[in-house]
Design an enzyme around this catalytic site. Structure first.
Site, PDB file in Angstrom:
ATOM      1  N   ASP A 166      86.791 -17.813   7.490  1.00  0.00           N
ATOM      2  CA  ASP A 166      85.913 -18.658   8.304  1.00  0.00           C
ATOM      3  C   ASP A 166      86.710 -19.419   9.354  1.00  0.00           C
ATOM      4  OD1 ASP A 166      83.246 -18.375   7.544  1.00  0.00           O
ATOM      5  OD2 ASP A 166      83.484 -19.676   5.800  1.00  0.00           O
ATOM      6  N   GLU A 187      72.257 -15.759   5.294  1.00  0.00           N
ATOM      7  CA  GLU A 187      72.206 -16.724   4.193  1.00  0.00           C
ATOM      8  C   GLU A 187      70.851 -17.423   4.120  1.00  0.00           C
ATOM      9  OE1 GLU A 187      74.627 -20.550   2.308  1.00  0.00           O
ATOM     10  OE2 GLU A 187      75.476 -19.440   3.997  1.00  0.00           O
TER      11      GLU A 187
END
Length: 279
Positions: free
Chosen positions: A82, A181
């Site tokens: 990330d 998500e």
């Protein structure tokens, strides 16, 4: 080690892709041993490893540090890292500086960025520079303040259409995969069917091209509660607490260490030491 080409081929063949987070050497080693296809060094480490309330405090230095450890533990697994909060919502030059460091110093094979909008140009920019990028839409933890908390996204037709459009923009910009998500499973299926790149779901149902979960959530390690979409496959923290508690009890009662865990000296050497008596 699988590559982005392998992941694309897996989607085309209908073979599900497995992804799991790892944040250090031992977790990465175990994840690789379990033959997970892809590792995510997520900024979720801020919450499950560093004890922050959100991912916002996580820095580029944190991501580099943990990616290095993961690469040492998983030498033959594709690692996605990330880009942390505000590390890519800056000038393109600064974004490239941060990205270069995570890839060159940390050893990440690809970077993950959240959102669409101006992030689309970032995906395009990094891709053109030769850095593989994984996009992330739906619930984007770095933006929970704007989203109003950890809520399912795309539940109404209008927002669902926007997510579909954003997903296509991410693919067009060069993303090698897309994390979805906390979106309705019907929407996730539509997006997965319309994209040529793999979709990796977390709280997005089973009609995606792969699944990702947080390591600590999956094994119940150091977590008090988990999201609805998490299935816990074991509960290692119960065993850990049990083992530590037994250690404490045995030390308090002088049961530990037993002779088998101790060292001795030859009798003649012991006698030579103050005549076998304490000085």
């Amino acid at each position: 080690m699988k590559t982005k080409t392998d992941f694309l081929r897996m989607k085309q063949k209908g073979e599900p892709i497995t992804m799991l987070t790892a944040y250090d050497y031992p977790s990465a080693k175990l994840v690789e041993e379990a033959e997970v296809d892809m590792i995510l060094v997520g900024d979720s480490l801020g919450m499950v490893v560093l004890g922050y309330d959100s991912t916002v405090p996580v820095t580029v230095e944190d991501m580099i540090h943990h990616t290095k450890a993961v690469r040492r533990g998983a030498k033959d697994t594709f690692v996605v890292t990330d880009m942390p909060f505000m590390s890519y919502h800056v000038s393109l030059a600064e974004t490239m500086h941060h990205a270069r460091r995570i890839v060159q110093e940390g050893g990440a094979h690809a970077l993950k960025v959240e959102g669409a909008g101006e992030v689309i140009s970032t995906i395009h920019y990094l891709t053109n520079a030769g850095i593989p990028v994984v996009a992330h839409l739906g619930l984007t933890p770095q933006s929970v303040g704007i989203l109003g908390g950890y809520k399912v996204q795309g539940k109404d037709a209008e927002s669902a259409k926007q997510l579909i459009a954003d997903a296509k923009k991410c693919e067009d910009a060069g993303a090698i995969a897309l994390v979805l998500e906390c979106v309705p499973m019907q929407l996730a299926k539509i997006i997965s069917d319309e994209l040529t790149i793999p979709t990796i779901g977390i709280g997005a149902g089973k009609d995606v091209d792969g699944q990702v979960l947080v390591y600590h959530d999956l094994i119940s390690y150091g977590v008090n509660r988990v999201p609805k979409f998490v299935k816990q496959y074991t509960a290692v923290q119960d065993e850990i607490v049990r083992g530590i508690s037994q250690y404490v009890a045995e030390v308090k009662t002088r049961q530990f260490p037993e002779d088998q865990y101790s060292f001795t000296m030859k009798e003649e050497e012991y006698v030579a030491l103050y005549g076998g008596k304490q000085g």
